[in-house]
Design an enzyme around this catalytic site. Structure first.
Site, PDB file in Angstrom:
ATOM      1  N   LYS A  22       0.832  -1.212   0.000  1.00 28.01           N
ATOM      2  CA  LYS A  22       0.000   0.000   0.000  1.00 28.01           C
ATOM      3  C   LYS A  22       0.865   1.259   0.000  1.00 28.01           C
ATOM      4  CE  LYS A  22      -1.805   1.611   4.038  1.00 28.01           C
ATOM      5  NZ  LYS A  22      -1.464   3.026   4.241  1.00 28.01           N
ATOM      6  N   ASN A  23       1.852   1.300   0.899  1.00 22.71           N
ATOM      7  CA  ASN A  23       2.633   2.530   1.048  1.00 22.71           C
ATOM      8  C   ASN A  23       3.603   2.766  -0.112  1.00 22.71           C
ATOM      9  OD1 ASN A  23       1.279   3.056   3.364  1.00 22.71           O
ATOM     10  ND2 ASN A  23       2.989   2.664   4.754  1.00 22.71           N
ATOM     11  N   CYS A 124      -3.964  13.062  13.043  1.00 26.50           N
ATOM     12  CA  CYS A 124      -4.771  11.848  12.929  1.00 26.50           C
ATOM     13  C   CYS A 124      -4.617  11.067  14.214  1.00 26.50           C
ATOM     14  CB  CYS A 124      -4.369  11.029  11.703  1.00 26.50           C
ATOM     15  SG  CYS A 124      -2.846  10.143  11.921  1.00 26.50           S
ATOM     16  N   ARG A 129       1.384  14.884  13.042  1.00 24.32           N
ATOM     17  CA  ARG A 129       1.807  14.674  11.656  1.00 24.32           C
ATOM     18  C   ARG A 129       1.792  15.948  10.805  1.00 24.32           C
ATOM     19  NH1 ARG A 129      -0.550   8.891   9.826  1.00 24.32           N
ATOM     20  NH2 ARG A 129       1.315   8.867   8.572  1.00 24.32           N
ATOM     21  N   ASP A 314       5.104   0.804  11.965  1.00 25.98           N
ATOM     22  CA  ASP A 314       3.887   0.145  11.473  1.00 25.98           C
ATOM     23  C   ASP A 314       3.780  -1.325  11.896  1.00 25.98           C
ATOM     24  OD1 ASP A 314       3.096   2.503  10.345  1.00 25.98           O
ATOM     25  OD2 ASP A 314       3.500   1.929   8.268  1.00 25.98           O
ATOM     26  N   ARG A 407      -8.424  -0.533   4.854  1.00 24.62           N
ATOM     27  CA  ARG A 407      -7.510   0.432   4.249  1.00 24.62           C
ATOM     28  C   ARG A 407      -6.191  -0.228   3.870  1.00 24.62           C
ATOM     29  NH1 ARG A 407      -5.622   4.320   8.002  1.00 24.62           N
ATOM     30  NH2 ARG A 407      -4.328   4.717   6.214  1.00 24.62           N
TER      31      ARG A 407
HETATM   32  C1  UD1 Z   1       4.671   7.000   6.317  1.00 27.19           C
HETATM   33  C2  UD1 Z   1       3.759   5.812   6.195  1.00 27.19           C
HETATM   34  C3  UD1 Z   1       3.294   5.358   7.578  1.00 27.19           C
HETATM   35  C4  UD1 Z   1       4.491   5.103   8.477  1.00 27.19           C
HETATM   36  C5  UD1 Z   1       5.430   6.304   8.494  1.00 27.19           C
HETATM   37  C6  UD1 Z   1       6.719   6.041   9.255  1.00 27.19           C
HETATM   38  C7  UD1 Z   1       2.670   6.078   4.057  1.00 27.19           C
HETATM   39  C8  UD1 Z   1       1.415   6.411   3.313  1.00 27.19           C
HETATM   40  N1  UD1 Z   1       2.596   6.173   5.386  1.00 27.19           N
HETATM   41  O1  UD1 Z   1       3.912   8.063   6.904  1.00 27.19           O
HETATM   42  O2  UD1 Z   1       2.526   4.168   7.423  1.00 27.19           O
HETATM   43  O3  UD1 Z   1       4.052   4.852   9.796  1.00 27.19           O
HETATM   44  O4  UD1 Z   1       5.789   6.660   7.135  1.00 27.19           O
HETATM   45  O5  UD1 Z   1       7.406   4.955   8.706  1.00 27.19           O
HETATM   46  O6  UD1 Z   1       3.663   5.687   3.491  1.00 27.19           O
HETATM   47  N2  UD1 Z   1       7.055  14.839  10.351  1.00 27.19           N
HETATM   48  C9  UD1 Z   1       7.164  16.190  10.643  1.00 27.19           C
HETATM   49  N3  UD1 Z   1       7.031  17.098   9.607  1.00 27.19           N
HETATM   50  C10 UD1 Z   1       6.828  16.693   8.309  1.00 27.19           C
HETATM   51  C11 UD1 Z   1       6.739  15.305   8.030  1.00 27.19           C
HETATM   52  C12 UD1 Z   1       6.861  14.403   9.068  1.00 27.19           C
HETATM   53  O7  UD1 Z   1       7.350  16.587  11.797  1.00 27.19           O
HETATM   54  O8  UD1 Z   1       6.728  17.562   7.429  1.00 27.19           O
HETATM   55  C13 UD1 Z   1       7.182  13.854  11.454  1.00 27.19           C
HETATM   56  C14 UD1 Z   1       5.900  13.027  11.661  1.00 27.19           C
HETATM   57  O9  UD1 Z   1       4.954  13.704  12.459  1.00 27.19           O
HETATM   58  C15 UD1 Z   1       6.462  11.768  12.312  1.00 27.19           C
HETATM   59  C16 UD1 Z   1       7.843  11.595  11.640  1.00 27.19           C
HETATM   60  O10 UD1 Z   1       8.148  12.883  11.088  1.00 27.19           O
HETATM   61  O11 UD1 Z   1       6.639  11.978  13.681  1.00 27.19           O
HETATM   62  C17 UD1 Z   1       7.886  10.579  10.521  1.00 27.19           C
HETATM   63  O12 UD1 Z   1       6.810  10.840   9.618  1.00 27.19           O
HETATM   64  P1  UD1 Z   1       6.846  10.439   8.079  1.00 27.19           P
HETATM   65  O13 UD1 Z   1       8.042   9.580   7.818  1.00 27.19           O
HETATM   66  O14 UD1 Z   1       6.662  11.658   7.261  1.00 27.19           O
HETATM   67  O15 UD1 Z   1       5.547   9.542   7.980  1.00 27.19           O
HETATM   68  P2  UD1 Z   1       4.455   9.555   6.816  1.00 27.19           P
HETATM   69  O16 UD1 Z   1       5.123   9.745   5.506  1.00 27.19           O
HETATM   70  O17 UD1 Z   1       3.341  10.431   7.214  1.00 27.19           O
END
Ligand code: UD1
Length: 430
Positions: A22-23, A124, A129, A314, A407
């Site tokens: 999915k991701n 969420c 996030r 995850d 999902r």
């Molecule tokens: C993706 C995955 C999710 C997984 C996560 C971590 C998808 C669709 N989702 O989520 O299943 O749990 O990676 O492996 O692929 N952060 C910030 N600012 C930003 C972006 C991120 O502070 O602009 C923080 C987030 O709040 C979190 C950390 O960075 O604490 C990691 O987040 P991120 O790697 O971006 O996760 P997602 O891409 O949202």
């Protein structure tokens, strides 16, 4: 809203086919927006998140065709995406609210059209996030960003410009968005402290097949030489390492034996080593993994989530469930998201012995038995942890809010039933 009913106590034995990730699929779909030619994705999982992303692309003007297909004799979907021109450059609140990953349209639309309005996803169930890393990187590439009425308005005069970007956190989402944006930028972009998750490697493979020039795959420094145009391509989505890890735990927790067909061991080394250290036999084959926990007494181990190749956040909830009936104490520490223990109060209702320390750590002490109960979780992986607990609990467990599972777990009940679980979906009228 459907429910899942499980009668616990069956050892699981047999084979489970691991679906496309999915991701990986979600950013791959959005990469198709970078070209006016057709991008075809095979081994696509049939999940509600994919349907939601397809609906968003259709709203933007993408023509989508789907075909029933087979990979290694297993039924899958192939989708083709073609966006000759855009009908809209707005990703509305209703789409983004339902699925955060909608923000993957940001990089491609800005790079190809120079404008996008994207509803901010907001927090969420698992944490706040924010998107600051995505937005600050795009600003460094010359975009003007304004937040108005809950929407990000992003514009660029002409093309985005290559830049040297250092991420404050190795964010998966920001790495995908900036990779896609940089493919059509003028000049070279370097991303330092990029995420290294296998899904990013999959995106790089598709983008390079479309004519992008990206180097540094699987490392934390990515270099993207911008090109004028990208073209169509055909790509097979990688196997879902989180689904594979989840069913590996299903084998271990029921002291069963499951072969995970199509699972890629290389993407799961840290969780597999935890299983081995607990006493589970893990056999790595070229295109499958065999998880054998028959007649074992498993020993609890500590886990701490981290960026790839560390232990995946995850899989935290599922491994925490595995520790519930393992011998001794296990400390589970979550470092990526600030609110990812929502499964614990429900597991306590099933007889688990867990002490939570602040937001980040929990001590699990093994118990002899869990008891079935009606439960519900607020996110996808936590919901699977409840399914796992239900598989070993005495009596009946009803897992509510099944839409979370839909999902991210393709054909969940069929797959578990196929290896001997007593599980069924109870359909409720809408
Ligand atoms: C993706 C995955 C999710 C997984 C996560 C971590 C998808 C669709 N989702 O989520 O299943 O749990 O990676 O492996 O692929 N952060 C910030 N600012 C930003 C972006 C991120 O502070 O602009 C923080 C987030 O709040 C979190 C950390 O960075 O604490 C990691 O987040 P991120 O790697 O971006 O996760 P997602 O891409 O949202």
């Amino acid at each position: 809203m459907d429910k899942i009913k499980i009668i616990g106590g069956k050892k699981l034995n047999g084979k489970i086919y691991i679906s496309g990730a999915k991701n990986a699929a979600l950013p791959l779909i959005c990469a198709s927006l970078l070209t006016d030619e057709t991008v075809t994705l095979t081994n696509m999982p049939m999940l509600s998140d994919i349907t939601a992303m397809n609906a968003l692309l259709a709203e933007l003007g993408t023509q989508i065709d789907s075909f029933d297909d087979f990979v290694d004799e297993h039924p899958t979907k192939t989708y083709s995406y073609r966006t000759p021109k855009f009908k809209s450059l707005v990703a509305p609140y209703d789409f983004v609210r339902k699925m955060r990953a909608s923000y993957y349209v940001l990089g491609p639309l800005l790079a190809r059209e120079g404008h996008i309005e994207l509803s901010l996803p907001g927090g969420c169930a698992i944490g706040a996030r924010p998107m600051d890393i995505h937005l600050s990187a795009l600003e460094q590439m010359g975009a003007k960003i304004e937040i108005k009425n809950g929407y990000v308005h992003a514009d660029v005069d002409g093309r985005l410009k290559g830049a040297h970007i250092i991420f404050r956190i190795a964010s998966v989402g920001a790495t995908c968005n900036i990779l896609m944006a940089a493919t059509l930028a003028e000049g070279t972009t370097t991303i330092e402290n990029a995420a290294k998750e296998p899904e990013i490697g999959d995106l790089i493979d598709l983008l390079n097949a479309m004519g992008a020039k990206i180097s540094g795959k699987d490392t934390s420094i990515l270099t993207i030489e911008g090109v004028d145009k990208l073209h169509g391509a055909r790509h097979k989505v990688i196997a879902d390492r989180i689904e594979a890890g989840s069913y590996a735990v299903a084998a271990a927790i029921t002291r069963g034996n499951i072969e995970l067909i199509n699972a890629q061991a290389a993407t799961l080394q840290t969780p597999l080593n935890i299983l081995r250290s607990m006493g589970v036999t893990v056999e790595e084959k070229e295109n499958s993994l065999i998880i054998d926990a028959q007649d074992r007494e498993l020993e609890g181990k500590d886990i701490m989530t981290d960026f790839y190749p560390g232990f995946p956040t995850d899989l935290q909830a599922q491994f925490l469930a595995l520790m519930l009936t393992a011998k001794g104490a296990s400390m589970v520490t979550e470092t990526i998201f600030e609110n990812r223990f929502m499964h614990i109060p429900e597991l306590l209702r099933m007889g688990a012995n867990i002490n939570v320390h602040g937001h980040a750590s929990a001590i699990v002490r093994g118990v002899d038995k869990l008891y079935g109960a009606p439960v519900m979780a607020t996110d996808l992986r936590a919901s699977f942890a409840l399914i796992l607990a239900g598989l070993i609990a005495e009596g009946e467990t009803i897992v509510n809010r099944v839409y979370h599972l839909d999902r991210g777990y393709e054909h969940l009940e069929q797959k578990l039933k196929g290896v001997g679980a007593d599980i069924e979906r109870i359909k409720e009228p809408d």
